[in-house]
Motif scaffolding. Structure first.
Motif, PDB file in Angstrom:
ATOM      1  N   PRO A 287      37.561  25.760  44.880  1.00  0.00           N
ATOM      2  CA  PRO A 287      38.702  25.176  44.033  1.00  0.00           C
ATOM      3  C   PRO A 287      38.325  24.586  42.768  1.00  0.00           C
ATOM      4  O   PRO A 287      39.174  24.387  41.699  1.00  0.00           O
ATOM      5  CB  PRO A 287      39.350  24.038  44.808  1.00  0.00           C
ATOM      6  CG  PRO A 287      38.315  23.829  45.999  1.00  0.00           C
ATOM      7  CD  PRO A 287      37.556  25.172  46.012  1.00  0.00           C
ATOM      8  N   HIS A 288      36.926  24.258  42.714  1.00  0.00           N
ATOM      9  CA  HIS A 288      36.608  23.514  41.389  1.00  0.00           C
ATOM     10  C   HIS A 288      35.714  24.361  40.261  1.00  0.00           C
ATOM     11  O   HIS A 288      35.195  24.018  39.465  1.00  0.00           O
ATOM     12  CB  HIS A 288      35.437  22.248  41.908  1.00  0.00           C
ATOM     13  CG  HIS A 288      36.542  21.229  42.849  1.00  0.00           C
ATOM     14  ND1 HIS A 288      37.284  20.606  42.378  1.00  0.00           N
ATOM     15  CD2 HIS A 288      36.023  20.962  44.036  1.00  0.00           C
ATOM     16  CE1 HIS A 288      37.840  19.827  43.232  1.00  0.00           C
ATOM     17  NE2 HIS A 288      36.948  20.147  44.225  1.00  0.00           N
ATOM     18  N   LYS A 289      35.732  26.029  40.840  1.00  0.00           N
ATOM     19  CA  LYS A 289      35.135  26.584  39.819  1.00  0.00           C
ATOM     20  C   LYS A 289      35.913  27.324  39.211  1.00  0.00           C
ATOM     21  O   LYS A 289      37.134  27.539  39.358  1.00  0.00           O
ATOM     22  CB  LYS A 289      34.128  27.778  40.865  1.00  0.00           C
ATOM     23  CG  LYS A 289      32.994  26.759  41.433  1.00  0.00           C
ATOM     24  CD  LYS A 289      32.163  27.820  42.238  1.00  0.00           C
ATOM     25  CE  LYS A 289      30.892  26.897  42.820  1.00  0.00           C
ATOM     26  NZ  LYS A 289      29.855  27.899  43.553  1.00  0.00           N
ATOM     27  N   ILE A 290      35.636  27.875  37.782  1.00  0.00           N
ATOM     28  CA  ILE A 290      36.338  28.747  37.129  1.00  0.00           C
ATOM     29  C   ILE A 290      36.046  30.456  37.239  1.00  0.00           C
ATOM     30  O   ILE A 290      34.810  30.714  37.438  1.00  0.00           O
ATOM     31  CB  ILE A 290      36.307  28.524  35.644  1.00  0.00           C
ATOM     32  CG1 ILE A 290      36.517  26.890  35.405  1.00  0.00           C
ATOM     33  CG2 ILE A 290      36.879  29.307  34.506  1.00  0.00           C
ATOM     34  CD1 ILE A 290      36.240  26.352  33.987  1.00  0.00           C
ATOM     35  N   PHE A 291      37.137  31.188  37.262  1.00  0.00           N
ATOM     36  CA  PHE A 291      36.972  32.582  37.805  1.00  0.00           C
ATOM     37  C   PHE A 291      37.626  33.335  36.453  1.00  0.00           C
ATOM     38  O   PHE A 291      38.833  33.101  36.208  1.00  0.00           O
ATOM     39  CB  PHE A 291      37.406  33.133  38.868  1.00  0.00           C
ATOM     40  CG  PHE A 291      36.593  32.381  39.955  1.00  0.00           C
ATOM     41  CD1 PHE A 291      35.145  32.874  40.578  1.00  0.00           C
ATOM     42  CD2 PHE A 291      37.147  31.320  40.564  1.00  0.00           C
ATOM     43  CE1 PHE A 291      34.540  32.425  41.355  1.00  0.00           C
ATOM     44  CE2 PHE A 291      36.197  30.746  41.728  1.00  0.00           C
ATOM     45  CZ  PHE A 291      35.115  31.290  41.962  1.00  0.00           C
ATOM     46  N   LEU A 292      36.881  34.127  35.736  1.00  0.00           N
ATOM     47  CA  LEU A 292      37.448  34.876  34.545  1.00  0.00           C
ATOM     48  C   LEU A 292      37.520  36.475  35.054  1.00  0.00           C
ATOM     49  O   LEU A 292      36.330  36.750  35.595  1.00  0.00           O
ATOM     50  CB  LEU A 292      36.626  34.530  33.338  1.00  0.00           C
ATOM     51  CG  LEU A 292      36.529  33.281  32.875  1.00  0.00           C
ATOM     52  CD1 LEU A 292      35.399  33.168  31.771  1.00  0.00           C
ATOM     53  CD2 LEU A 292      37.734  32.686  32.340  1.00  0.00           C
ATOM     54  N   GLU A 293      38.391  37.023  34.439  1.00  0.00           N
ATOM     55  CA  GLU A 293      38.283  38.930  34.787  1.00  0.00           C
ATOM     56  C   GLU A 293      37.366  39.404  33.552  1.00  0.00           C
ATOM     57  O   GLU A 293      37.603  38.872  32.598  1.00  0.00           O
ATOM     58  CB  GLU A 293      40.025  39.179  34.678  1.00  0.00           C
ATOM     59  CG  GLU A 293      41.036  38.817  35.613  1.00  0.00           C
ATOM     60  CD  GLU A 293      42.172  39.281  35.265  1.00  0.00           C
ATOM     61  OE1 GLU A 293      42.348  40.343  34.822  1.00  0.00           O
ATOM     62  OE2 GLU A 293      43.284  38.910  35.712  1.00  0.00           O
ATOM     63  N   ALA A 294      36.611  40.191  33.955  1.00  0.00           N
ATOM     64  CA  ALA A 294      36.014  40.831  33.268  1.00  0.00           C
ATOM     65  C   ALA A 294      36.803  41.878  32.279  1.00  0.00           C
ATOM     66  O   ALA A 294      37.801  42.265  32.857  1.00  0.00           O
ATOM     67  CB  ALA A 294      34.861  41.761  34.064  1.00  0.00           C
ATOM     68  N   PRO A 295      36.415  41.913  31.031  1.00  0.00           N
ATOM     69  CA  PRO A 295      37.324  42.904  30.256  1.00  0.00           C
ATOM     70  C   PRO A 295      37.400  44.138  30.507  1.00  0.00           C
ATOM     71  O   PRO A 295      36.343  44.928  30.936  1.00  0.00           O
ATOM     72  CB  PRO A 295      36.832  42.632  28.905  1.00  0.00           C
ATOM     73  CG  PRO A 295      35.516  42.074  28.930  1.00  0.00           C
ATOM     74  CD  PRO A 295      35.397  41.429  30.296  1.00  0.00           C
ATOM     75  N   THR A 296      38.636  44.837  30.440  1.00  0.00           N
ATOM     76  CA  THR A 296      38.626  46.290  30.732  1.00  0.00           C
ATOM     77  C   THR A 296      38.946  47.073  29.366  1.00  0.00           C
ATOM     78  O   THR A 296      39.192  46.335  28.353  1.00  0.00           O
ATOM     79  CB  THR A 296      39.999  46.620  31.437  1.00  0.00           C
ATOM     80  OG1 THR A 296      41.155  46.092  31.214  1.00  0.00           O
ATOM     81  CG2 THR A 296      39.709  45.761  33.159  1.00  0.00           C
ATOM     82  N   ALA A 297      39.136  48.470  29.531  1.00  0.00           N
ATOM     83  CA  ALA A 297      39.255  49.271  28.233  1.00  0.00           C
ATOM     84  C   ALA A 297      40.987  49.240  27.924  1.00  0.00           C
ATOM     85  O   ALA A 297      41.850  49.464  28.726  1.00  0.00           O
ATOM     86  CB  ALA A 297      39.077  50.719  28.836  1.00  0.00           C
ATOM     87  N   GLY A 298      41.090  48.422  26.720  1.00  0.00           N
ATOM     88  CA  GLY A 298      42.514  48.140  26.406  1.00  0.00           C
ATOM     89  C   GLY A 298      43.121  47.102  26.973  1.00  0.00           C
ATOM     90  O   GLY A 298      42.806  46.521  27.864  1.00  0.00           O
ATOM     91  N   GLN A 299      44.313  46.754  26.452  1.00  0.00           N
ATOM     92  CA  GLN A 299      45.028  45.551  27.055  1.00  0.00           C
ATOM     93  C   GLN A 299      46.508  46.320  27.301  1.00  0.00           C
ATOM     94  O   GLN A 299      46.971  47.191  26.371  1.00  0.00           O
ATOM     95  CB  GLN A 299      45.017  44.691  26.269  1.00  0.00           C
ATOM     96  CG  GLN A 299      43.772  43.851  26.110  1.00  0.00           C
ATOM     97  CD  GLN A 299      43.693  42.495  25.350  1.00  0.00           C
ATOM     98  OE1 GLN A 299      44.680  42.280  24.604  1.00  0.00           O
ATOM     99  NE2 GLN A 299      42.639  41.721  25.604  1.00  0.00           N
ATOM    100  N   GLY A 300      47.214  45.778  28.173  1.00  0.00           N
ATOM    101  CA  GLY A 300      48.761  46.132  28.295  1.00  0.00           C
ATOM    102  C   GLY A 300      49.174  47.530  28.686  1.00  0.00           C
ATOM    103  O   GLY A 300      48.343  48.196  29.423  1.00  0.00           O
ATOM    104  N   ALA A 301      49.751  47.897  27.618  1.00  0.00           N
ATOM    105  CA  ALA A 301      50.184  49.667  27.891  1.00  0.00           C
ATOM    106  C   ALA A 301      49.005  50.438  27.433  1.00  0.00           C
ATOM    107  O   ALA A 301      48.947  51.826  27.885  1.00  0.00           O
ATOM    108  CB  ALA A 301      51.225  49.878  27.014  1.00  0.00           C
ATOM    109  N   THR A 302      47.874  50.064  26.895  1.00  0.00           N
ATOM    110  CA  THR A 302      46.711  50.789  26.638  1.00  0.00           C
ATOM    111  C   THR A 302      45.723  50.919  27.628  1.00  0.00           C
ATOM    112  O   THR A 302      44.783  51.501  27.533  1.00  0.00           O
ATOM    113  CB  THR A 302      45.866  50.451  25.225  1.00  0.00           C
ATOM    114  OG1 THR A 302      45.376  49.176  25.464  1.00  0.00           O
ATOM    115  CG2 THR A 302      46.807  50.462  24.169  1.00  0.00           C
ATOM    116  N   CYS A 303      45.791  50.257  28.984  1.00  0.00           N
ATOM    117  CA  CYS A 303      44.916  50.200  30.006  1.00  0.00           C
ATOM    118  C   CYS A 303      45.440  50.805  31.184  1.00  0.00           C
ATOM    119  O   CYS A 303      46.785  50.648  31.379  1.00  0.00           O
ATOM    120  CB  CYS A 303      44.276  49.013  30.258  1.00  0.00           C
ATOM    121  SG  CYS A 303      45.288  47.659  30.716  1.00  0.00           S
TER     122      CYS A 303
END
Length: 365
Positions: A287-303
């Protein structure tokens, strides 16, 4: 075929007739119930599980509500093989699988005497779709000198054609074991995991060229840029990701292995390159750690996936309640296939015990 590979697109030409496309999957994603409705749904589901002598098993990638409900009712949240094994060991007569279709089929293969239900039978997997049984069998027939090793993310029919089934955390030991016996390997379906295993072991491997739509979208350059913003962050990557992304990882591993790394690694920030459904479990355990999503190709409608499997997203409280009320969406596997399909799974389980690799920790998707 080019070199040691054969290319089959995950959206197979005949798939539209028999399976659910990604667009269809997103369209079928259940709505989020209102707060009061959610409380009532959870209470009703809990009662029905007891009344029907049923246990809920959920994958790390499904909605957090389903993960929490599984654990609250004596079920399990884990990878696909642990889900099936848990159902096999649990006395319940019905196994409710919150995940994708091959997971339900694996549960049925290991538990043919039990009723196996799923919230939505159209919940597919790009790796499964990209490895049609007839074409795969013909490919195997063309290379009879090779030992056939398939990933868990395959149909019952494909498993029935295999010598071994593996999950991501036992793939390396199994391939090393086969290498020691002088075996040449035919691998299917994930090309990225196959290439990773080939690179790590030096094995002679003929690779089927499938891919996971979630992991295939992670991009190395964007990950490099995110790492620059968070220089102290550790990068956790599933080996289904492309090679360039795997090369940037601090830890490469299965779902279970990545969760363990998040718990045990001395860092407070992590960039995670696997389905974002896993972040729920990571945040609960750390609970005290930060987790970020790795970036994917495009965002929203483009992925295509945007770091979440559209078929996993088809599982929700509403259709879980409906399947328990109506008793529909039961998984059926051809009884003639089961005796052959269980052999590569059992071979892997026996090997895991032999090398003292706990089954509970075997990772998959």
């Amino acid at each position: 075929m080019q070199g040691n590979s054969i290319h089959i697109a995950y959206e197979h030409p005949n798939a539209a007739q028999t399976s659910c496309s990604t667009a269809h999957a997103w369209a079928k994603k259940p709505r989020e119930p209102e707060a009061g409705e959610k409380v009532e749904l959870i209470a009703r589901i809990k009662n029905m599980l007891v009344e029907q002598d049923a246990v809920l098993v959920a994958h790390y990638y499904v909605h957090p509500d389903l993960q929490d409900l599984a654990e609250a009712t004596g079920g399990i949240v884990s990878d696909s093989l642990d889900m099936a094994n848990f159902g096999n060991q649990h006395p319940a007569k019905t196994i409710v699988v919150a995940g994708v279709r091959f997971m339900g089929e694996t549960a049925k293969i290991l538990n043919p005497e039990k009723r196996v239900l799923m919230p939505d039978l159209d919940a597919e997997c790009s790796l499964d779709l990209g490895c049609p049984a007839d074409e795969f069998s013909a490919f195997c027939d063309a290379h009879p000198e090779r030992t056939v090793v398939v990933y868990a993310n395959t149909s019952a029919a494909v498993k029935a054609r295999a010598d071994w089934m593996v999950t991501s955390s036992i793939a390396l030991p199994v391939v090393k074991h086969l290498m020691a016996q002088g075996k040449k390997i035919l691998w299917a379906p994930d090309r990225h995991l196959g290439s990773y295993v080939q690179e790590q072991t030096g094995a002679d491997m003929l690779l089927w060229q499938g891919s996971c739509i979630v992991h295939d979208e992670y991009k190395a350059q964007e990950l490099i840029e995110l790492k620059a913003k968070y220089p102290r962050a550790k990068v956790l990557v599933h080996p289904e990701a492309p090679r360039a992304v795997v090369k940037l990882a601090d830890v490469v591993g299965s779902t279970s292995q990545l969760i363990k790394a998040a718990q045990n690694t001395d860092a407070d920030t992590f960039i995670v390159a696997t389905d974002n459904g896993i972040l729920h479990k990571m945040r609960i355990l750390c609970p005290h750690k930060i987790f970020l999503e790795a970036p994917t190709a495009g965002q929203g409608a483009t992925c295509t996936s945007c770091s979440h499997c559209p078929w996993m997203a088809m599982n929700g409280l509403l259709n879980l309640a409906e399947v328990l009320e109506r008793g529909h969406n039961e998984i059926h596997v051809d009884p003639a296939i089961i005796p052959r399909a269980v052999l590569p799974i059992q071979r892997m389980l026996d090997f895991a015990r032999e090398i003292k690799l706990p089954t509970r920790g075997i990772g998959n998707a």
